[in-house]
Write a protein that holds these residues in place. Structure first.
Motif, PDB file in Angstrom:
ATOM      1  N   THR A 139       0.811  -1.216   0.000  1.00 23.81           N
ATOM      2  CA  THR A 139       0.000   0.000   0.000  1.00 23.81           C
ATOM      3  C   THR A 139       0.843   1.265   0.000  1.00 23.81           C
ATOM      4  N   ARG A 140       2.016   1.181   0.590  1.00 28.85           N
ATOM      5  CA  ARG A 140       2.848   2.379   0.737  1.00 28.85           C
ATOM      6  C   ARG A 140       4.215   2.158   0.110  1.00 28.85           C
ATOM      7  N   CYS A 141       4.266   1.993  -1.172  1.00 29.94           N
ATOM      8  CA  CYS A 141       5.554   1.759  -1.830  1.00 29.94           C
ATOM      9  C   CYS A 141       6.331   3.060  -1.876  1.00 29.94           C
ATOM     10  N   ARG A 142       6.966   3.311  -0.776  1.00 29.43           N
ATOM     11  CA  ARG A 142       7.792   4.504  -0.661  1.00 29.43           C
ATOM     12  C   ARG A 142       9.145   4.230  -1.304  1.00 29.43           C
ATOM     13  N   ASP A 143       9.918   5.260  -1.424  1.00 28.61           N
ATOM     14  CA  ASP A 143      11.251   5.133  -2.011  1.00 28.61           C
ATOM     15  C   ASP A 143      12.094   4.077  -1.300  1.00 28.61           C
ATOM     16  N   ILE A 144      11.954   3.985   0.003  1.00 27.48           N
ATOM     17  CA  ILE A 144      12.747   3.013   0.748  1.00 27.48           C
ATOM     18  C   ILE A 144      12.474   1.593   0.272  1.00 27.48           C
ATOM     19  N   HIS A 145      11.228   1.308  -0.101  1.00 22.07           N
ATOM     20  CA  HIS A 145      10.882  -0.023  -0.584  1.00 22.07           C
ATOM     21  C   HIS A 145      11.497  -0.286  -1.951  1.00 22.07           C
ATOM     22  N   TYR A 146      11.486   0.735  -2.796  1.00 21.92           N
ATOM     23  CA  TYR A 146      12.153   0.576  -4.092  1.00 21.92           C
ATOM     24  C   TYR A 146      13.650   0.353  -3.896  1.00 21.92           C
ATOM     25  N   PHE A 147      14.252   1.121  -3.020  1.00 28.78           N
ATOM     26  CA  PHE A 147      15.682   0.958  -2.761  1.00 28.78           C
ATOM     27  C   PHE A 147      15.995  -0.466  -2.307  1.00 28.78           C
ATOM     28  N   LEU A 148      15.243  -0.989  -1.347  1.00 23.28           N
ATOM     29  CA  LEU A 148      15.481  -2.350  -0.861  1.00 23.28           C
ATOM     30  C   LEU A 148      15.283  -3.373  -1.975  1.00 23.28           C
ATOM     31  N   ASP A 149      14.266  -3.172  -2.785  1.00 18.20           N
ATOM     32  CA  ASP A 149      14.031  -4.085  -3.913  1.00 18.20           C
ATOM     33  C   ASP A 149      15.144  -3.979  -4.945  1.00 18.20           C
ATOM     34  N   PHE A 150      15.633  -2.775  -5.192  1.00 17.56           N
ATOM     35  CA  PHE A 150      16.767  -2.618  -6.117  1.00 17.56           C
ATOM     36  C   PHE A 150      17.951  -3.435  -5.605  1.00 17.56           C
ATOM     37  N   ASP A 151      18.195  -3.348  -4.309  1.00 21.90           N
ATOM     38  CA  ASP A 151      19.353  -4.024  -3.734  1.00 21.90           C
ATOM     39  C   ASP A 151      19.203  -5.545  -3.760  1.00 21.90           C
ATOM     40  N   LEU A 152      17.982  -6.035  -3.692  1.00 25.68           N
ATOM     41  CA  LEU A 152      17.734  -7.481  -3.705  1.00 25.68           C
ATOM     42  C   LEU A 152      17.378  -8.014  -5.093  1.00 25.68           C
ATOM     43  N   ALA A 153      17.355  -7.161  -6.093  1.00 23.59           N
ATOM     44  CA  ALA A 153      16.895  -7.560  -7.430  1.00 23.59           C
ATOM     45  C   ALA A 153      17.626  -8.776  -7.975  1.00 23.59           C
ATOM     46  N   ILE A 154      18.887  -8.935  -7.656  1.00 21.19           N
ATOM     47  CA  ILE A 154      19.665 -10.079  -8.145  1.00 21.19           C
ATOM     48  C   ILE A 154      19.026 -11.399  -7.730  1.00 21.19           C
ATOM     49  N   LEU A 155      18.321 -11.415  -6.615  1.00 22.98           N
ATOM     50  CA  LEU A 155      17.665 -12.646  -6.178  1.00 22.98           C
ATOM     51  C   LEU A 155      16.621 -13.115  -7.193  1.00 22.98           C
ATOM     52  N   GLY A 156      16.050 -12.184  -7.943  1.00 17.30           N
ATOM     53  CA  GLY A 156      15.030 -12.515  -8.926  1.00 17.30           C
ATOM     54  C   GLY A 156      15.562 -12.684 -10.339  1.00 17.30           C
ATOM     55  N   ALA A 157      16.870 -12.784 -10.481  1.00 11.38           N
ATOM     56  CA  ALA A 157      17.474 -12.952 -11.806  1.00 11.38           C
ATOM     57  C   ALA A 157      17.162 -14.344 -12.362  1.00 11.38           C
ATOM     58  N   ASN A 158      17.462 -14.536 -13.636  1.00 10.51           N
ATOM     59  CA  ASN A 158      17.280 -15.881 -14.196  1.00 10.51           C
ATOM     60  C   ASN A 158      18.250 -16.825 -13.482  1.00 10.51           C
ATOM     61  N   PRO A 159      17.952 -18.123 -13.475  1.00 13.47           N
ATOM     62  CA  PRO A 159      18.755 -19.070 -12.696  1.00 13.47           C
ATOM     63  C   PRO A 159      20.254 -19.086 -13.043  1.00 13.47           C
ATOM     64  N   VAL A 160      20.596 -18.923 -14.296  1.00 10.68           N
ATOM     65  CA  VAL A 160      22.010 -18.929 -14.685  1.00 10.68           C
ATOM     66  C   VAL A 160      22.726 -17.721 -14.097  1.00 10.68           C
ATOM     67  N   GLU A 161      22.114 -16.552 -14.247  1.00 11.39           N
ATOM     68  CA  GLU A 161      22.701 -15.326 -13.699  1.00 11.39           C
ATOM     69  C   GLU A 161      22.795 -15.401 -12.174  1.00 11.39           C
ATOM     70  N   TYR A 162      21.768 -15.954 -11.544  1.00 12.33           N
ATOM     71  CA  TYR A 162      21.783 -16.083 -10.088  1.00 12.33           C
ATOM     72  C   TYR A 162      22.892 -17.028  -9.627  1.00 12.33           C
ATOM     73  N   THR A 163      23.092 -18.115 -10.341  1.00 11.63           N
ATOM     74  CA  THR A 163      24.156 -19.058  -9.992  1.00 11.63           C
ATOM     75  C   THR A 163      25.518 -18.377 -10.067  1.00 11.63           C
ATOM     76  N   LEU A 164      25.732 -17.560 -11.092  1.00 11.47           N
ATOM     77  CA  LEU A 164      26.985 -16.809 -11.205  1.00 11.47           C
ATOM     78  C   LEU A 164      27.145 -15.853 -10.022  1.00 11.47           C
ATOM     79  N   TYR A 165      26.056 -15.200  -9.650  1.00 10.66           N
ATOM     80  CA  TYR A 165      26.068 -14.303  -8.482  1.00 10.66           C
ATOM     81  C   TYR A 165      26.449 -15.076  -7.215  1.00 10.66           C
TER      82      TYR A 165
END
Length: 190
Positions: A90-116
């Motif tokens: 309900t309250r997607c403030r900037d802080i939520h976008y920032f945290l999601d940006f920082d965790l975005a690699i977790l949602g990468a395709n499996p090959v990219e995630y494995t490299l990470y």
């Protein structure tokens, strides 16, 4: 790690129009891993101190400084806010976008995630393998115990499923490897 910063900038560019205070997010992306030593336990605190020093030199607004400090602080305490449990954010403030940006690699395709995941292991090569597996698995387990990995609707739509799958896969691999190592050590002790 630099990996997260790369994703942070890419996502910042993509979601720029959604952000209320983009300048704040940029400072947070840049400074949250400004000091990064895998052997240290106070990287965020040191990064915050570096940011505060820079902010003083630039005479930045107190509200901006406080927001950046809050964002960086949340990266050291699990990347978690109340929005992570909300069925519909309900309250997607900037802080939520920032945290999601920082965790975005977790949602990468499996090959990219494995490299990470391999890059993370290399960063922590100084940690004995069994200990690394146990500690990293504990981190992965915390993400699995959450209702959602991501706080924003957008990241849930395009990355949540991959994130859960990647984290689950890494968690199982780490637990299996830790068990193998424990079994090997137990055999050697006999």
């Amino acid at each position: 790690s630099g990996i997260n910063a790369e994703y942070g900038i890419l996502n910042f560019k993509h979601f720029y129009q959604e952000l209320t205070f983009p300048r704040t997010i940029l400072f947070a992306i840049f400074f949250h891993d400004y000091i990064y030593d895998p052997k240290a336990h106070d990287n965020e605190e040191q990064s915050i101190a570096s940011f505060r020093s820079c902010a003083a030199d630039l005479n930045l607004d107190t509200d901006l400084v406080d927001s950046v400090v809050e964002m960086i602080s949340l990266t050291s305490s699990g990347h978690y806010t109340e929005e992570h449990d909300a069925e519909k954010p309900t309250r997607c403030r900037d802080i939520h976008y920032f945290l999601d940006f920082d965790l975005a690699i977790l949602g990468a395709n499996p090959v990219e995630y494995t490299l990470y995941a391999r890059r993370i292991r290399k960063e922590y090569i100084h940690v004995e393998e069994k200990e690394f597996c146990v500690r990293r698995a504990a981190i992965m387990k915390k993400f699995l115990e959450r209702k959602f990995v991501f706080a924003t609707r957008e990241f849930r739509q395009f990355a949540e499923e991959n994130a859960k799958r990647n984290v689950q896969s890494e968690y199982e691999m780490l637990r299996n490897r830790a068990d193998q190592l424990a079994h090997t050590c137990h055999k050697a002790d006999q």
